[in-house]
Design an enzyme around this catalytic site. Structure first.
Site, PDB file in Angstrom:
ATOM      1  N   GLY A   1     -58.675 168.957  24.794  1.00  0.00           N
ATOM      2  CA  GLY A   1     -59.131 169.749  24.403  1.00  0.00           C
ATOM      3  C   GLY A   1     -58.509 171.462  24.635  1.00  0.00           C
ATOM      4  N   ARG A  54     -63.579 178.390  25.304  1.00  0.00           N
ATOM      5  CA  ARG A  54     -64.867 178.479  25.649  1.00  0.00           C
ATOM      6  C   ARG A  54     -63.931 179.266  27.079  1.00  0.00           C
ATOM      7  NH1 ARG A  54     -69.755 175.418  25.571  1.00  0.00           N
ATOM      8  NH2 ARG A  54     -68.718 173.530  25.592  1.00  0.00           N
TER       9      ARG A  54
END
Length: 471
Positions: free
Chosen positions: A23, A27
């Site tokens: 990933g 964030r």
């Protein structure tokens, strides 16, 4: 299934790990791949891999994608295999990338951003999974604030479904048992059901959670294994990263205190998991011990000490503000305050390194002293030597090479002395203060090398008379 049964009988305890690390971690707001962000000093995925190995996993497969070159540089030296998820098409797609058809035995699937996981946790999951003869299991935890975690729906105690928070009803959202994102499955179960997962959702992604419903519908043995809430702690942003680091430092502090280490304030003492500290030692607040550091027994580490990959003996005192890296300090020695020991420095027993003393690549003998304001580099200092204030070994020459200074036993070095290397000083030598020593000095000699003092009497002229001020 008979063929699979034979395979399982042949390898009853074989364990594989699929660690998801592809990933982007958007964030985190950082260019560094999420799983490489340090938690308590080390990349978080490193902690997951170490726990997996200690739990007995022999086949470790890390799924890489975003920043894969960096991730590979960290994980491949640890003996894992990397598999590429070409496109970000969901967790099931990531698991497929591990080539599950080539795996044997039991498989644990987990994310690389769960740094609080420990080997004992994984062992418990596997033991229960095998005792219950499950085909598939999901690890759950009961937490105070379930937030965006998927909820575990049970019927008469048995797992019924996993409902994502965004799809849950108001009543379902009240459930505090959540999906930790950790799964255990038989390899053949994964090989059979992963291809059946569809991407019929808003994001058009393939979700590994769909394995649960597929296996339940097919009457496979599926269960939810409850674990400690710490297992659910993942890292998705900088705040969670800091929280995970705090929890790991707290866990290490508690274990050290259980083993007899004294801590004035555990909350402000930072000791990495790999560090060893002997019983009876004292750690003051705002100390940071990291890497392969080992501290003996009855040693005192005062406030604001940073220590990395160093070895400290018994009954040593490291005073406030000192910085040690790849150094060795033998028993009953003292260092600091505000001393710096750089790599390849060894301090002998009962030696003293005082304030504002810096050493690099030095062997400093037993009972020798360097009290203050001194630099020693590329040097061998004998036993019971006194190094006066302001002493410097001039080890770096104009040819950009470094040369060595050797000082024998019981040498007295006066203050403000410079040794121009390469140079050797014999035993029992006295060096006069303010000397610049450029030649070897034989044993038991006095060496003085400074400008001759000149005194001119009545040299200072009289001050001119000041004019009287008018009244």
């Amino acid at each position: 299934m008979a063929k699979n049964d034979k395979k399982e009988a042949a390898e009853p305890n074989k364990l594989a790990m699929i660690i998801l690390a592809a990933g982007k971690g958007t964030r985190m707001k950082s260019p560094l791949p999420k799983v490489l962000h340090p938690v308590a000093g080390r990349p978080m995925i490193e902690k997951v891999i170490q726990a997996s190995k200690k739990a007995g996993a022999t086949d470790l497969r890390v799924i890489v994608g975003h920043g894969q070159a960096l991730v590979r540089s960290v994980v491949e030296p640890m003996g894992v295999s990397c598999f590429v998820q070409e496109n970000q098409l969901g967790t099931a797609d990531a698991v497929k990338a591990a080539q599950v058809e080539t795996i044997e035995g039991d498989v644990v699937i987990m994310n690389g951003d769960h740094p609080l996981i420990e080997a004992e946790d994984i062992k418990k999951f596997i033991t229960l999974f095998r005792e219950e003869k499950c085909d598939l299991a999901v690890v759950t935890a009961v937490v105070k604030k379930p937030g965006e975690f998927g909820r575990i729906v049970r019927h008469k105690g048995d797992l019924k479904a996993i409902v994502e928070a965004k799809d849950a009803s108001a009543d379902t959202l009240k459930i505090r048992e959540i999906n930790t994102g950790i799964y255990i499955a038989k390899a053949e179960t994964l090989a059979e059901y992963l291809p059946q997962i569809k991407n019929h959702n808003a994001k058009k992604e393939f979700y590994v959670t769909d394995l649960i419903s597929l296996c339940i519908e097919d009457d496979c043995k599926v269960m939810a294994i409850k674990a400690s809430p710490k297992v659910a702690v993942g890292v998705n942003n900088q705040q969670e990263l800091a929280h995970a680091t705090k929890l790991l430092f707290k866990r290490k502090a508690l274990r050290l205190m259980e083993d007899g280490v004294l801590m004035i304030d555990p909350a402000s003492t930072y000791v990495e998991e790999s560090v060893e500290v002997g019983a009876g030692s004292v750690l003051f607040p705002n100390t940071f011990l990291r890497g392969s550091t080992k501290v003996g027994s009855f040693t005192v580490i005062e406030p604001h000490v940073f220590m990395s990959d160093s070895e400290i003996g018994d009954s040593v005192q490291v005073r406030a503000g000192s910085y040690l890296e790849q150094a060795i300090v033998h028993s009953r020695a003292s260092v600091g305050p505000y001393a710096r020991l750089r790599p390849q420095t060894t301090i002998g027993e009962e030696a003293h390194v005082g304030n504002f003393v810096e050493m690099k690549k030095v062997k400093f003998g037993k009972k020798s002293k360097a009290g203050h304001l001194t630099y020693l580099g590329d040097a061998e200092i004998g036993e019971d030597v006194n190094i006066g204030c302001g002493t410097i070994t001039c080890n770096y020459a104009a040819d950009k090479k470094k040369y060595q200074t050797k000082i024998g036993n019981r040498v007295f070095v006066g203050s403000d002395t410079q040794f121009v290397a390469p140079i050797e000083i014999g035993d029992d030598v006295v060096i006069g203060s303010g000397s610049t020593i450029t030649k070897n000095v034989p044993a038991k000699a006095l060496a003085v090398a400074r400008g001759k003092q000149v005194i001119k009497e009545n040299y200072t002229p009289k001050a001119p008379a000041q004019p009287k001020s008018e009244e």
